[in-house]
Design a protein around this motif. Structure first.
Motif, PDB file in Angstrom:
ATOM      1  N   VAL A 194       0.917  -1.179   0.023  1.00  0.00           N
ATOM      2  CA  VAL A 194      -0.095  -0.027   0.175  1.00  0.00           C
ATOM      3  C   VAL A 194       0.832   1.439  -0.136  1.00  0.00           C
ATOM      4  N   ILE A 195       1.934   1.120   0.739  1.00  0.00           N
ATOM      5  CA  ILE A 195       2.992   2.180   0.716  1.00  0.00           C
ATOM      6  C   ILE A 195       3.381   2.625  -0.551  1.00  0.00           C
ATOM      7  N   ILE A 196       3.960   1.616  -1.037  1.00  0.00           N
ATOM      8  CA  ILE A 196       4.680   1.644  -2.602  1.00  0.00           C
ATOM      9  C   ILE A 196       3.600   2.113  -3.497  1.00  0.00           C
ATOM     10  N   ILE A 197       2.273   1.772  -3.503  1.00  0.00           N
ATOM     11  CA  ILE A 197       1.477   1.948  -4.353  1.00  0.00           C
ATOM     12  C   ILE A 197       1.060   3.648  -4.374  1.00  0.00           C
ATOM     13  N   GLY A 198       0.975   3.767  -3.141  1.00  0.00           N
ATOM     14  CA  GLY A 198       0.588   5.208  -2.781  1.00  0.00           C
ATOM     15  C   GLY A 198       1.480   6.122  -3.067  1.00  0.00           C
ATOM     16  N   PHE A 199       2.931   5.927  -3.055  1.00  0.00           N
ATOM     17  CA  PHE A 199       4.210   6.468  -3.226  1.00  0.00           C
ATOM     18  C   PHE A 199       4.104   6.900  -5.098  1.00  0.00           C
ATOM     19  N   ILE A 200       3.821   5.841  -5.528  1.00  0.00           N
ATOM     20  CA  ILE A 200       3.923   5.852  -6.946  1.00  0.00           C
ATOM     21  C   ILE A 200       2.839   6.694  -7.562  1.00  0.00           C
ATOM     22  N   LEU A 201       1.482   6.564  -6.889  1.00  0.00           N
ATOM     23  CA  LEU A 201       0.469   7.344  -7.483  1.00  0.00           C
ATOM     24  C   LEU A 201       0.700   8.684  -7.173  1.00  0.00           C
ATOM     25  N   ILE A 202       1.219   9.046  -6.016  1.00  0.00           N
ATOM     26  CA  ILE A 202       1.593  10.503  -5.571  1.00  0.00           C
ATOM     27  C   ILE A 202       2.669  11.031  -6.754  1.00  0.00           C
ATOM     28  N   LEU A 203       3.597  10.403  -6.930  1.00  0.00           N
ATOM     29  CA  LEU A 203       4.668  10.726  -8.090  1.00  0.00           C
ATOM     30  C   LEU A 203       4.041  11.201  -9.224  1.00  0.00           C
ATOM     31  N   THR A 204       3.021  10.201  -9.686  1.00  0.00           N
ATOM     32  CA  THR A 204       2.640  10.405 -11.288  1.00  0.00           C
ATOM     33  C   THR A 204       1.410  11.474 -11.067  1.00  0.00           C
ATOM     34  N   LEU A 205       0.885  11.610  -9.863  1.00  0.00           N
ATOM     35  CA  LEU A 205      -0.012  13.144  -9.722  1.00  0.00           C
ATOM     36  C   LEU A 205       0.912  14.160  -9.916  1.00  0.00           C
ATOM     37  N   VAL A 206       1.930  14.075  -9.300  1.00  0.00           N
ATOM     38  CA  VAL A 206       2.843  15.375  -9.099  1.00  0.00           C
ATOM     39  C   VAL A 206       3.465  15.568 -10.492  1.00  0.00           C
ATOM     40  N   LEU A 207       4.133  14.609 -11.078  1.00  0.00           N
ATOM     41  CA  LEU A 207       4.627  14.810 -12.386  1.00  0.00           C
ATOM     42  C   LEU A 207       4.006  14.878 -13.448  1.00  0.00           C
ATOM     43  N   THR A 208       2.721  15.066 -13.477  1.00  0.00           N
ATOM     44  CA  THR A 208       1.989  14.896 -14.539  1.00  0.00           C
ATOM     45  C   THR A 208       1.095  16.451 -14.472  1.00  0.00           C
TER      46      THR A 208
END
Length: 54
Positions: free
Chosen positions: A40-54
């Motif tokens: 859950v932490i890894i998936i959340g981190f990836i989601l946050i990165l994709t939202l910030v970088l797009t």
């Protein structure tokens, strides 16, 4: 303001209950729980990165 008081009280209570019940859990369940929380932490981190970088 009351939400901060509730949040401040709930965090130590949750940590205390987790520490109390952790010793009563089986090794198999502990392993699964650690894997699930890590996922859950890894998936959340990836989601946050994709939202910030797009």
């Amino acid at each position: 303001m009351p939400k901060y008081i509730l949040l401040g009280l709930s965090v130590p209570i949750i940590i205390f209950l987790t520490m109390y019940f952790w010793s009563k859990l089986s090794e198999k369940f502990k392993t699964r729980l650690v894997i699930i929380v890590s996922g859950v932490i890894i998936i959340g981190f990836i989601l946050i990165l994709t939202l910030v970088l797009t």
